[in-house]
Enzyme design. Structure first.
Site, PDB file in Angstrom:
ATOM      1  N   LYS A 105       0.861  -1.185   0.000  1.00  0.00           N
ATOM      2  CA  LYS A 105       0.000   0.000   0.000  1.00  0.00           C
ATOM      3  C   LYS A 105       0.891   1.227   0.000  1.00  0.00           C
ATOM      4  O   LYS A 105       1.975   1.210   0.596  1.00  0.00           O
ATOM      5  CB  LYS A 105      -0.875   0.036   1.263  1.00  0.00           C
ATOM      6  CG  LYS A 105      -1.990   1.054   1.207  1.00  0.00           C
ATOM      7  CD  LYS A 105      -3.172   0.548   0.393  1.00  0.00           C
ATOM      8  CE  LYS A 105      -4.193   1.613   0.130  1.00  0.00           C
ATOM      9  NZ  LYS A 105      -5.293   1.125  -0.716  1.00  0.00           N
ATOM     10  N   THR A 171     -16.829  -7.512  -8.918  1.00  0.00           N
ATOM     11  CA  THR A 171     -16.955  -7.476  -7.456  1.00  0.00           C
ATOM     12  C   THR A 171     -18.360  -7.914  -7.044  1.00  0.00           C
ATOM     13  O   THR A 171     -18.535  -8.729  -6.124  1.00  0.00           O
ATOM     14  CB  THR A 171     -16.686  -6.049  -6.925  1.00  0.00           C
ATOM     15  OG1 THR A 171     -15.382  -5.665  -7.332  1.00  0.00           O
ATOM     16  CG2 THR A 171     -16.760  -5.993  -5.412  1.00  0.00           C
ATOM     17  N   LYS A 229     -31.194   6.821  -7.263  1.00  0.00           N
ATOM     18  CA  LYS A 229     -30.760   5.419  -7.309  1.00  0.00           C
ATOM     19  C   LYS A 229     -31.808   4.487  -6.709  1.00  0.00           C
ATOM     20  O   LYS A 229     -32.061   3.405  -7.229  1.00  0.00           O
ATOM     21  CB  LYS A 229     -29.419   5.261  -6.588  1.00  0.00           C
ATOM     22  CG  LYS A 229     -28.275   5.866  -7.379  1.00  0.00           C
ATOM     23  CD  LYS A 229     -26.953   5.717  -6.664  1.00  0.00           C
ATOM     24  CE  LYS A 229     -25.833   6.336  -7.455  1.00  0.00           C
ATOM     25  NZ  LYS A 229     -24.577   6.404  -6.740  1.00  0.00           N
ATOM     26  N   ALA A 280     -20.261  -5.748   0.077  1.00  0.00           N
ATOM     27  CA  ALA A 280     -19.012  -5.348  -0.581  1.00  0.00           C
ATOM     28  C   ALA A 280     -18.182  -4.311   0.165  1.00  0.00           C
ATOM     29  O   ALA A 280     -16.982  -4.193  -0.080  1.00  0.00           O
ATOM     30  CB  ALA A 280     -19.335  -4.767  -1.950  1.00  0.00           C
TER      31      ALA A 280
END
Ligand code: NAD
Length: 377
Positions: A105, A171, A229, A280
């Site tokens: 990272k 994903t 949405k 997720a």
């Protein structure tokens, strides 16, 4: 090994680092030894002014992969801790995903308002000098354009061209399979028909997940801070829309967090009625050990986020080696089996699913190291 690379023009130990360490009483060597890091690089330049930390946690399985974030950290110690914590997380994530990649990272300490092409090109040169030991991509406060600028100086960047159409559909497919594994394990059914699923967050992943669930007959309860949405998902999949704060206490079988981190905490867990949590979002547990144990005590089966949402990493890995959709989706299918194995371990050893997934990752890394020793002999 901790590497504060020399005092050449381009590589310097972060100015003031020693004072910061003293102030915050972080023993660097003790910390990296305890966390198991192989190498930590402090990158500093004056023209352009750059301060970045690249943490390489473990390369037993392959080159360290981890995206780069740019933040105006409160202090250098906070930046270092972020890099160390997230790079270790990447090692576990890649190991559980079963791909030949290690954990890394990078953090750039800067105000996003001051970012510019010179900064990213200088950063790219640091990465290039690592000669492939670290491969990076886009995280907080970096845009695809920034990643493209970094790639002018180094080959070791992914996500420059979206050869696969972006990670979210992959994903979401992984999350769907992981959710199925969790339902099978806790509710003893592989049939999702009529299963009540609450989805928090209808972004790129959440919407794709809703589509899979709808196609398999699940009954959807959804929320998002965007009315547009929620209306779309209601129209497309007949979902019931609820207010954001209602999502935790719904009487459903599964809660699927696909928006924010830290949402499984001492405030929300007592309200949760779902017996499975599978979503997720990254870093869902507020405090990993405490809140993992709280879920276990309530007999809620939690699918560790970094295992179930590994589809994105698998996708990026496949972009790196030459995109092959069939291979990427095959690797994502493994999320289902991996989670069943994790749930089984957790139950047999009476540990949290998070601990079981770490154990699985460590086993895989140990085996890879052992194989390397045999190859040398
Ligand atoms: P996204 O930004 O497209 O969607 C997030 C959605 O959450 C947005 O629609 C936003 O309006 C909504 N939201 C924000 N705050 C909310 C709240 N308080 N209540 C309800 N909804 C809220 O992100 P995404 O790509 O769909 O990713 C979702 C999550 O999964 C993120 O946590 C991300 O880090 C993680 N993740 C994504 C990928 C990927 O491939 N995209 C991979 C691994 C992990």
């Amino acid at each position: 090994m901790l590497t504060g690379i020399g005092k050449s023009e381009n590589f310097q130990f972060l100015k003031g680092q020693a004072e910061v360490i003293e102030e915050t009483r972080v023993n660097l060597f003790e910390t990296v030894t305890e966390m198991g890091h192989e190498q930590v690089l402090f990158c500093h330049g004056k023209d352009p002014d750059i301060k970045a930390i690249i943490a390489i946690h473990d390369t037993s399985l392959g080159p360290a992969m981890g995206a780069t974030r740019l933040l105006p950290y409160a202090n250098e110690d906070a930046a270092l801790k972020d890099a160390l914590r997230l790079s270790r997380g990447m090692t576990y994530k890649a190991a559980c995903a079963g791909i030949p990649v290690g954990g890394g990272k990078a953090v750039i300490i800067a105000n996003p308002e001051n970012k510019n092409a010179d900064l990213f090109r200088a950063y790219g040169r640091f990465i290039e000098r690592l000669n492939g030991r670290f491969i990076t991509g886009q995280d907080v406060n970096l845009t695809p354009d920034d990643v493209r600028t970094i790639s002018q100086e180094t080959r070791y960047v992914v996500g420059v061209e979206e050869r696969s159409g972006g990670p979210a559909p992959v994903t979401a497919w992984g999350v769907f399979l992981g959710l199925k594994a969790a339902v099978e394990s806790r509710l003893q059914t592989s049939d999702l028909k009529g299963l009540k699923v609450a989805v928090q967050g209808l972004g790129n992943v959440g919407q794709n997940l809703c589509r899979h669930l709808h196609e398999h007959g699940a009954k959807l309860f959804v929320t998002d801070i965007s009315k547009e949405k929620t209306e779309e998902v209601k129209r497309l999949f007949g979902a019931t829309v609820v207010e954001p704060e209602e999502i935790y206490s719904l009487d459903v079988d599964v809660l699927s967090p696909c928006a924010l981190g830290g949402i499984l905490n001492s405030e929300t867990i007592p309200h949760i009625k779902a017996s499975v949590i599978a979503g997720a979002a990254n870093n869902q547990l507020g405090v990993e050990l405490l809140h993992g144990q709280m879920l276990t005590a309530k007999e809620i089966l939690y699918a560790p986020d970094y295992v179930i949402n590994a589809g994105g990493l698998i996708n990026v890995y496949n972009e790196m080696i030459g995109y092959d959709e069939e291979r990427a989706f095959q690797q994502v299918r493994n999320i289902y089996d991996t989670l069943l194995e994790i749930f089984d371990r957790a139950q047999k050893q009476d540990i949290t699913t998070n601990d079981a997934s770490k154990q699985l990752a460590e086993d895989r890394i140990r085996k890879a190291r052992h194989l390397k020793t045999l190859a040398v002999v």
